[in-house]
Design an enzyme around this catalytic site. Structure first.
Site, PDB file in Angstrom:
ATOM      1  N   GLY A 103     -43.398  41.468 -58.903  1.00  0.00           N
ATOM      2  CA  GLY A 103     -44.291  41.253 -58.963  1.00  0.00           C
ATOM      3  C   GLY A 103     -45.391  41.085 -59.861  1.00  0.00           C
ATOM      4  CG  ASP A 124     -50.108  44.085 -52.604  1.00  0.00           C
ATOM      5  OD1 ASP A 124     -50.478  42.391 -52.595  1.00  0.00           O
ATOM      6  OD2 ASP A 124     -48.838  43.916 -53.422  1.00  0.00           O
TER       7      ASP A 124
END
Length: 509
Positions: free
Chosen positions: A235, A348
């Site tokens: 990511g 997140d």
């Protein structure tokens, strides 16, 4: 010459040279015994005159040296006289010296010791050893060639170099280059070790070590992950690798690529807090590595992958009850984080950061990118997250709060009931489409047919979950529920659904 003349000559000779017993013993010539002394005009020739040496014998093809009756030393031999009447005399064997007419009278000559004596020049010529090292043996000596030489050191050529001078020069040059290379490598390793120590200290190594947190070295993590060969996640933050510890425990190693000096100042505190967090719905921190520019975190391994993989990757059948359990358990983990004495915000929250184990139990992960909120703070302006899930209020103000995690979790709830990604189709937004559909009364069209199937009880449950999600997506932060309130509402949804299925005895307390 008359007898009188002979005696007179001997008297004259005796006046100039005095004979000794030793003059008759050994292998040294008479001239050598005299050295630079007087010149002897006459030498007396003598021998044992009662016989001659026995004949030479042959045995197994080897000659046996004859031995006279008077030659009693075991290391002596007989020599027939060459002048006068028949007779013989005795000499010590080669390599021995002494009195051959006496038992054990001939003893070994230590040629090596003679080479080191004051008269070494003479003995070095008699017992040569060129380019080697002298080693005395019984009755002889050896000249072993020194390192780098070969041949016969006792010969005229002596021990010769194995390599020629040009070859030695080439090897010497190569050796010097190799030595320089080793020195450079050593200096490089020392420099790297110093960098590792500096990073360890800068990342709060001493503090974390005293806190009892397991510290992994950079080399050990490389071995655990087999040189980072198995990637299990990727990511904006970096990559996650699968590894196995020396004790056989499977772990996930997070290797971040984010470098932020302000962030690194709080790293030690954040890791300490994370190490104390213990909840079945939060991924457990195993340890960390502080020898890298950006510290690496080691977490427990969750085998089934992320909720994103389960929902959007392999199309694995996912019953409604399982989806409700995932939503409830995930909210429990996030609520636990928010209720810590030092509030920990995730920052997140997304389906990709909710991991699923073999029994479909969710574990919220990647709160290593979270921001530790101290009691005297109510917001932070640093976070890394997926733009598809980030709270628009944070995007406008730069302020992250617990309600920001609630907003992101609302989108995860929509993914569970629709099995659509946050961004789907031709860049369509799931939260925007669902909020609009809920206002228009067409939300049921977005539900996943696998769990809706026009079953009214399922439809009502999905709608209730959708309403909770819409509350989480409120633009006004104050109108959003807390994560604890979200958890309670989800539990109510499951309780009502269980009752509709005739399973009231399984109602959540």
């Amino acid at each position: 010459m008359t007898l009188r003349q002979t005696l007179l000559l001997l008297l004259v000779f005796h006046a100039r040279y005095s004979f000794r017993k030793n003059d008759l013993i050994g292998n040294m010539t008479f001239a050598n015994r005299l050295g630079s002394g007087p010149v002897v005009p006459v030498v007396l020739d003598w021998a044992v005159r009662d016989g001659t040496c026995p004949p030479t014998l042959e045995g197994n093809g080897k000659e046996i040296v004859p031995n006279g009756a008077a030659c009693v030393s075991s290391e002596s031999y007989c020599v027939n006289a060459s002048h006068g009447a028949p007779g013989y005399f005795c000499n010590c064997s080669k390599g021995y010296t002494g009195n051959p007419y006496k038992k054990n009278g001939c003893t070994n000559i230590d040629e090596c010791a003679l080479r080191r004596s004051p008269n070494s020049t003479m003995y070095k010529n008699i017992y040569p050893c060129r380019g080697g090292t002298c080693h005395d043996t019984e009755g002889d000596y050896e000249c072993k060639c020194n390192f780098g030489r070969r041949g016969d050191g006792k010969s005229d050529k002596g021990c010769e170099p194995v390599l020629s001078r040009p070859a030695v020069a080439v090897i010497g040059t190569i050796g010097a280059i190799a030595l320089l290379f080793v020195l450079v490598i050593f200096l490089h390793m020392e420099r790297e070790n110093r960098k590792l120590r500096d990073r360890f200290n800068r990342n709060g190594g001493s503090f974390l070590k005293s806190a009892g947190i397991e510290i992994f070295t950079k080399d050990k993590l490389g071995r655990i992950t087999n040189k980072y060969s198995c990637i299990i996640g990727k990511g904006a933050f970096g990559k996650v690798y699968k590894g196995t510890t020396d004790t056989g425990v499977i772990v996930a190693v997070k290797r971040s690529i984010i470098v932020n000096e302000d962030r690194q100042k709080d790293f030690a505190n954040e890791i300490t807090v994370q190490s104390k967090i213990s909840h079945p719905n939060l991924v457990r921190l195993v340890g960390c590595c502080l020898e890298t520019e950006v510290p690496m975190l080691v977490y427990e391994f969750v085998p089934r992958g992320s909720l994103q993989d389960v929902l959007h990757g392999n199309n694995h059948p996912l019953p409604l009850e399982t989806r409700l359990d995932i939503a409830i358990s995930s909210s429990e983990g996030l609520d636990y984080m928010h209720l810590q004495s030092q509030m920990v915000l995730h920052g997140d929250v997304k389906s990709g950061n909710i991991l699923i184990d073999d029994s479909f139990t969710p574990k919220v992960s990647d709160f290593g990118t979270s921001r530790l909120m101290c009691i005297d703070k109510d917001h932070t302006n640093w976070v890394v997250g997926d733009s598809s899930y980030i709270d628009p209020v944070y995007m406008k103000t730069g302020l992250l709060t617990a309600k920001s995690d609630v907003y992101s979790f609302g989108i995860v709830l929509l993914e569970l009931v629709t099995r659509k990604k946050a961004r789907y189709g031709e860049k369509r937004s799931l939260p925007m489409d669902y909020v609009k559909a809920s206002k228009d009364g067409t939300a049921r069209q977005l539900f996943d047919e696998e769990v809706s199937s026009n079953v009214e009880e399922n439809m009502e449950c999905l709608e209730d979950v959708g309403k909770i999600a819409v509350q989480c997506l409120e633009e006004d932060v104050n109108n959003r529920p807390t994560m604890g309130e979200v958890r309670k509402e989800l539990e109510k949804c499951k309780t009502q659904w269980l009752r509709s299925q005739g399973r009231a005895n399984e109602v959540i307390p």
